[in-house]
Design an enzyme around this catalytic site. Structure first.
Site, PDB file in Angstrom:
ATOM      1  N   SER A   1       0.943  -1.347   0.103  1.00 34.37           N
ATOM      2  CA  SER A   1       0.271   0.033  -0.025  1.00 34.37           C
ATOM      3  C   SER A   1       1.240   1.042   0.356  1.00 34.37           C
ATOM      4  CB  SER A   1      -1.340   0.123   1.396  1.00 34.37           C
ATOM      5  OG  SER A   1      -2.111   1.244   0.785  1.00 34.37           O
TER       6      SER A   1
ATOM      7  N   ASP B   1      -6.302   2.471  -2.790  1.00 30.42           N
ATOM      8  CA  ASP B   1      -7.652   2.848  -2.296  1.00 30.42           C
ATOM      9  C   ASP B   1      -7.904   3.938  -0.986  1.00 30.42           C
ATOM     10  OD1 ASP B   1      -5.726   2.056  -0.459  1.00 30.42           O
ATOM     11  OD2 ASP B   1      -6.689  -0.092   0.375  1.00 30.42           O
TER      12      ASP B   1
ATOM     13  N   LYS C   1     -10.992  -0.103   0.247  1.00 30.45           N
ATOM     14  CA  LYS C   1     -11.648   1.207   0.342  1.00 30.45           C
ATOM     15  C   LYS C   1     -11.972   1.670  -0.780  1.00 30.45           C
ATOM     16  CE  LYS C   1      -7.171   2.181   2.948  1.00 30.45           C
ATOM     17  NZ  LYS C   1      -6.919   1.533   3.841  1.00 30.45           N
TER      18      LYS C   1
HETATM   19  C1  VG1 Z   1      -3.140   2.242   8.313  1.00 32.37           C
HETATM   20  C2  VG1 Z   1      -4.282   3.706   8.863  1.00 32.37           C
HETATM   21  C3  VG1 Z   1      -5.534   2.392   8.898  1.00 32.37           C
HETATM   22  C4  VG1 Z   1      -5.898   1.948   7.218  1.00 32.37           C
HETATM   23  C5  VG1 Z   1      -4.563   0.482   6.970  1.00 32.37           C
HETATM   24  C6  VG1 Z   1      -4.286   0.225   5.567  1.00 32.37           C
HETATM   25  O1  VG1 Z   1      -3.072   1.281   9.067  1.00 32.37           O
HETATM   26  O2  VG1 Z   1      -4.001   3.797   9.755  1.00 32.37           O
HETATM   27  O3  VG1 Z   1      -6.444   2.738   8.732  1.00 32.37           O
HETATM   28  O4  VG1 Z   1      -7.050   0.861   7.746  1.00 32.37           O
HETATM   29  O5  VG1 Z   1      -3.576   1.677   7.431  1.00 32.37           O
HETATM   30  O6  VG1 Z   1      -4.579   0.988   4.558  1.00 32.37           O
HETATM   31  P1  VG1 Z   1      -1.749   1.324  10.956  1.00 32.37           P
HETATM   32  O7  VG1 Z   1      -2.131   0.124  11.374  1.00 32.37           O
HETATM   33  O8  VG1 Z   1      -0.749   1.566  10.901  1.00 32.37           O
HETATM   34  O9  VG1 Z   1      -2.617   2.245  11.607  1.00 32.37           O
HETATM   35  V1  VG1 Z   1      -3.640   0.567   3.664  1.00 32.37           V
HETATM   36  O10 VG1 Z   1      -4.352   2.217   1.880  1.00 32.37           O
HETATM   37  O11 VG1 Z   1      -2.226   0.981   4.629  1.00 32.37           O
HETATM   38  O12 VG1 Z   1      -3.667  -0.830   2.535  1.00 32.37           O
HETATM   39 CO    CO Z   2      -3.509   1.876   0.373  1.00 33.37          CO
END
Ligand code: VG1
Ligand code: CO
Length: 546
Positions: free
Chosen positions: A113, A283, A378
């Site tokens: 991501s 996303d 998303k």
């Molecule tokens: C982060 C965000 C979270 C999101 C996740 C994946 O997670 O805070 O809201 O769902 O990334 O997003 P964390 O555990 O680092 O706070 V993505 O677009 O990187 O798949």
């Molecule tokens: Co992402």
């Protein structure tokens, strides 16, 4: 072609986090590492046998060799057919759409991501289930258990690589590999939701200047098809549209801190009316207008309040959900619309049941994620089209005027997230432990003029299947007025990332246009006093403020 069983020993730490397994590329390149995890998925998901699997990724370094390996493993594990995106490309929301459209039994999305890519960057893999959404915790827990006892993986030995360049069909042993257009199903789905004719007129009209920044990540081909080919935008309005293995050296994390030039040009200098960007796997979304960067929490609330202006939601929305750290702006809308609202732990997997049960139509996270029941992920470009549809449906208004009208009606939730990255994991845990230890004594205490009414470690009981998730973030709540939240990231790959979230409600329209950080300062000071984070880490400021 022969089926081989290759003996392996379990690898430590193959535990999926907030969104799949994320590690440095060099970790994934260890012999057998990717294979061990993929075999654990196949062993934990017997429903894939005899069914269809969707496969693709965000195009980052290691995407292609990983796809070739997974295809040969899928054939050795009794999968009937794999739909793989051309050139190995599938954005996360497109993978979700393809799973649903073709009734696949699951999908593997190769992405870390928003984490940087390239040989020294990160790689990731996540398993999505038949509803198109991220595997729920019960499934990711089972996969992790399996990684700890795994002794072998299965693979078909063949010298020939599958040609991912051209759309077409191939065979590996008895399994069909269909290389598909990664955009088609997804674009067709979005076209059913939005008023493309109205958006086309908006874009063609005089005085509307906009830009979409694909950040050299996966959304380039999607944005070109939707915005340029289908909606008539000038080709130059989609920038950084070529997916690159290292994202052009950038950080494909769309927020004002990581897109400073776009922010300057649009928000500060006002040279464009609207701009947006998405992340590595497509996303996330960032929405900018003249004089305003829309916080994702506000965006969810605005979309919910205006949903009936968009054809796909003209009949109204059933409910709205947000992750716990996301501001309560959408709760205020739900009350006004007399619909249900839900507060879930961080991570999209927690929205799946609510969406499947029809309890919610829209959901979102503060981390630039917004979407609806059209997929189970998303969806960055969906949010961009939603905003364009909104601007088309409210002629004469701007992003800023829409936000200001929203605040006047519902009040404003001032909001900011402070990230401290690559912190020593022991120090980070100690800082959170300090806050946790003090939680029980906090109610009744003051933060400036605010009174703390509750403080806890967030636990969630899924209203649909009753599953429990504990330890989802520390919350200090001042009634409806304010919240301070602290949690550790579950997506980082270096040390620990501490996220602090601050929210302050302001109902007085005369006080809704203040400096965000200044208004939140008492809450920021409170968090430091309770955690001692800066003091013990020697940091003077967060690494990223959004
Ligand atoms: C982060 C965000 C979270 C999101 C996740 C994946 O997670 O805070 O809201 O769902 O990334 O997003 P964390 O555990 O680092 O706070 V993505 O677009 O990187 O798949
Ligand atoms: Co992402």
């Amino acid at each position: 072609m022969t089926l081989r069983e290759v003996a392996i020993k379990p690898f430590d730490g193959q535990k999926p986090g907030t969104s799949g397994l994320r590690k440095k590329v060099t970790v994934f390149q260890q012999p057998g590492y990717l294979e061990a995890f993929v075999q654990a998925v196949f062993d934990s998901a017997p429903e894939l046998q005899g069914g269809t699997l969707v496969l693709g990724g965000d195009g980052r370094f290691f995407n292609r060799p990983a796809i070739q390996t997974i295809l040969r493993m899928a054939a050795a594990n009794g999968i009937d057919r794999v739909l793989v995106g051309q050139r190995g490309i599938l954005s996360t929301p497109a993978a979700s759409a393809v799973i649903r459209h073709h009734r696949a039994r699951g999908g593997l999305v190769l992405s870390a991501s928003h984490n940087p890519g390239g040989p020294d960057g990160d790689f990731g893999i996540k398993y999505n289930i038949a509803n198109g959404g991220p595997a729920p915790e019960a499934v990711t827990d089972a996969i992790f258990q399996r990684t700890q006892t795994i002794t072998r993986y299965r693979i078909i030995e063949t010298a020939a690589e599958i040609d991912l360049e051209a759309i077409g069909t191939h065979k590996i042993a008895g399994m069909t590999v269909a290389v598909i257009d990664p955009v088609e199903d997804y674009a067709a789905l979005l076209a059913t939701l939005f008023d493309f004719a109205a958006i086309r007129r908006l874009i063609a009209g005089p005085g509307f200047r906009f830009r979409f920044d694909a950040m050299h990540a996966v959304t380039g081909p999607y944005a070109r098809r939707l915005l340029v080919d289908m909606l008539g935008a000038p080709a130059a309005s989609v920038i950084n549209a070529e997916p690159k293995e290292d994202f052009g050296g950038g950080h494909p994390d769309p927020n004002p801190a990581h897109a400073p030039e776009l922010y300057q040009e649009v928000v500060i200098d006002g040279r464009l009316d609207f701009a947006a960007a998405s992340d590595g796997d497509g996303d996330r979304n960032m929405i900018l207008g003249k004089g305003i960067a829309v916080t994702p929490s506000d965006s969810l609330a605005v979309l919910a309040a205006n949903a009936t202006l968009v054809p796909g939601y003209a009949g109204g929305i059933s409910g709205v959900a947000r992750s716990m750290p996301t501001s309560r702006a959408s709760d205020a809308v739900a009350i006004a619309l007399k619909i249900e609202s839900f507060e879930t732990p961080t991570g999209w997997k927690f929205f799946g049941n609510l969406l499947d049960a029809g309890r919610i139509t829209l959901c979102g996270e503060e981390s630039y994620g917004t979407s609806s029941d059209h997929v189970r992920e998303k969806d960055g470009l969906w949010a961009v089209l939603f905003w364009l549809n909104l601007l088309a449906a409210r002629p004469g208004e701007t992003v800023l005027s829409i936000l200001q009208a929203h605040w006047r009606r519902f009040g404003r939730h001032y909001y900011s997230r402070h990230d401290y990255e690559a912190v020593d994991a022991t120090l980070a845990a100690a800082a959170l432990d300090r806050l946790r230890a003090g939680l029980a004594a906090l109610p009744g205490h003051k933060i400036g003029a605010l009174t703390i009414t509750a403080a806890d470690d967030f636990a969630y009981r899924d209203p649909v299947d009753g599953s429990e998730s504990k330890g989802q973030g520390l919350r200090v709540i001042c009634g409806e007025q304010a919240r301070v939240i602290a949690r550790l990231s579950g997506t980082g790959t270096e040390g620990a990332t501490v996220r602090l979230y601050f929210e302050l409600f302001e109902s007085d329209p005369a006080r809704q246009n203040d400096d965000v950080q200044a208004r939140l300062q008492p809450l920021i000071d409170f968090a430091e006093a309770q955690t001692g984070l800066r003091k013990v880490t020697g940091r003077t400021a967060p690494d990223v403020i959004t």
